[in-house]
Scaffold this motif. Structure first.
Motif, PDB file in Angstrom:
ATOM      1  N   ILE A 203       0.864  -1.181   0.000  1.00  0.00           N
ATOM      2  CA  ILE A 203       0.000   0.000   0.000  1.00  0.00           C
ATOM      3  C   ILE A 203       0.899   1.229   0.000  1.00  0.00           C
ATOM      4  O   ILE A 203       1.766   1.369   0.864  1.00  0.00           O
ATOM      5  N   GLU A 204       0.698   2.116  -0.955  1.00  0.00           N
ATOM      6  CA  GLU A 204       1.455   3.363  -1.013  1.00  0.00           C
ATOM      7  C   GLU A 204       0.549   4.532  -0.673  1.00  0.00           C
ATOM      8  O   GLU A 204      -0.561   4.634  -1.202  1.00  0.00           O
ATOM      9  N   LEU A 205       1.022   5.384   0.232  1.00  0.00           N
ATOM     10  CA  LEU A 205       0.309   6.608   0.582  1.00  0.00           C
ATOM     11  C   LEU A 205       1.308   7.753   0.585  1.00  0.00           C
ATOM     12  O   LEU A 205       2.512   7.538   0.635  1.00  0.00           O
ATOM     13  N   SER A 206       0.781   8.975   0.566  1.00  0.00           N
ATOM     14  CA  SER A 206       1.676  10.129   0.651  1.00  0.00           C
ATOM     15  C   SER A 206       1.037  11.228   1.487  1.00  0.00           C
ATOM     16  O   SER A 206      -0.183  11.289   1.642  1.00  0.00           O
ATOM     17  N   LEU A 207       1.884  12.090   1.989  1.00  0.00           N
ATOM     18  CA  LEU A 207       1.398  13.244   2.738  1.00  0.00           C
ATOM     19  C   LEU A 207       0.537  14.137   1.853  1.00  0.00           C
ATOM     20  O   LEU A 207      -0.511  14.638   2.273  1.00  0.00           O
ATOM     21  N   LEU A 208       0.977  14.345   0.619  1.00  0.00           N
ATOM     22  CA  LEU A 208       0.216  15.172  -0.304  1.00  0.00           C
ATOM     23  C   LEU A 208      -1.150  14.571  -0.597  1.00  0.00           C
ATOM     24  O   LEU A 208      -2.177  15.261  -0.568  1.00  0.00           O
TER      25      LEU A 208
END
Length: 410
Positions: A203-208
């Motif tokens: 799972i990839e997430l980002s702050l943006l």
């Protein structure tokens, strides 16, 4: 409230095993929340120095507010991941884990022996959570990211800006926290899938990405209108036929409050409850819809309401609005929020024993109320506090642990 025992024996996540090679806020809070709910969370730290946030915001006679808030209830194991033996120990931990988390800049995990492709060979059921600043597919995906950077790019600065004044990012880490909560939910969703099918995933997430989601329907409205929203004292929503307003005002002592309503019925009830109806009607604002898409009318109405609210006290106005069944509240400072009666009654703030410091300290409680498996906030571990216990469970003897420590593997 005392710190919970070292083994998970409470909460809806008891039995879930997590390994985290994460620092900062977005990378640690998901697993702290899991620990609150009974998961067995092992935090991997660098030997000797540990997570650098242990030294952040350390108040006299107290621990680091940053580290404690983001790492309570987890176990600390120190590993030198640049050594083959250190990586081998990590791989043994991963083989038994349900969830693995890391928030290094893209490429660093692979370089240090804990990239997804490597770990999935060890544990095909593993849920692998990767958090970055920008997301990995755009032109800046290779750059490190921070909360302020994500606030700046994601539009939240405009959301709290005033016309004619510079936009600024805020002091609360809303990008970090919202990303952490999305990571928490995403990891548990993937864990449900893994337990059903035997198939793990990354799972990839980002702050943006988290800030963009946080902007909610206001972001959709902006895109559909292709026009920036009106900001400042009031949030004007809806249409002329069904207008809405959320606005803040100061009382005679300068104390701020807010109310929010939707639709003409709410508007009439609010103005009648406040005793403003006659003045509002005389000024031509009996129908709130006249301010929709009319800046002059909006400014005129807000000025009139400013003057009216300045004739009384905040407590009086909030009571009158609530009496008319209109949503209203005082605008709290952070310190006021920590003492708010609803915050305290619901356990959103609580006290935890800190034996090392000989006192109870006020901390975040839990946002969840589980009827059968309540959460238990703990305290953050000392650096390497769980080395012997965790390595012992992997089959290392006391002599092995001492040798690893002497050679700075742990």
């Amino acid at each position: 409230m005392s710190a919970p025992p070292s083994s998970s024996s409470w909460g809806p996540l008891q039995g879930v095993k997590v390994v985290s090679c994460s620092t900062a806020q977005a990378g640690t809070v998901p697993y702290m929340l899991m620990a609150d709910l009974g998961a067995d969370v092992i935090k991997i730290e660098v030997p000797e120095g540990g997570d650098g946030s242990r030294q952040m915001t350390v108040l006299p006679g107290m621990p680091s507010t940053f580290f404690e808030t983001n790492n309570r209830g987890v176990k600390s194991v120190t590993l030198n991941l640049k050594s083959p033996e250190g990586r081998a120990i990590l791989h043994k931990l991963v083989a038994k884990a349900d969830i693995f988390g890391q928030n290094f800049r893209p490429g660093a995990a692979e370089k240090n022996g804990f990239g997804y492709e490597e770990l999935r060979k060890i544990n095909p059921r593993l849920v692998y959570v990767s958090i970055s600043g920008y997301g990995t597919k755009g032109p800046n995906g290779h750059l490190p990211g921070t909360d302020s950077m994500a606030q700046a790019l994601g539009g939240i600065a405009e959301a709290y800006s005033n016309p004619g004044l510079p936009m600024r990012t805020g002091i609360a880490s809303v990008a970090d926290e919202s990303c952490a909560m999305l990571a928490f939910g995403g990891a548990l969703a993937a864990l449900t899938h893994a337990r059903t099918t035997g198939q793990g995933q990354k799972i990839e997430l980002s702050l943006l990405g988290a800030v963009i989601r946080l902007m909610g329907w206001t972001f959709t409205t902006t895109m559909w209108r292709d026009k920036n929203p009106v900001t400042g004292q009031a949030r004007i929503t809806g249409t002329a036929q069904r207008p809405g307003i959320s606005a803040s005002f100061n009382d005679r002592h300068g104390k701020p409050l807010v109310f929010q309503l939707t639709g003409p019925e709410n508007w009439h009830d609010a103005m009648a409850g406040l005793g403003f109806a006659e003045r509002i009607k005389a000024a031509g604002f009996e129908n709130l819809g006249v301010i929709i898409d009319n800046d002059e009318k909006r400014i005129e109405l807000l000025a009139l309401l400013d003057a009216l609210f300045a004739t009384g006290t905040r407590d009086e106005w909030v009571a009158k609005l609530r009496g008319a069944d209109i949503v209203s509240a005082p605008i709290n400072t952070l310190l006021e929020a920590s003492n708010d009666p609803d915050v305290l009654a619901n356990g959103y703030v609580t006290h935890v024993d800190y034996p090392k410091f000989g006192r109870k300290l006020k901390v975040h409680g839990t946002p969840w109320q589980f009827s059968e498996t309540p959460a238990k906030p703990g305290i953050a571990p000392e650096l390497g506090e769980h080395n012997a216990t965790v390595l012992g469970e992997l089959g290392y003897s006391a002599a092995d642990v001492a040798d690893l420590k002497a050679r700075k593997i742990i």
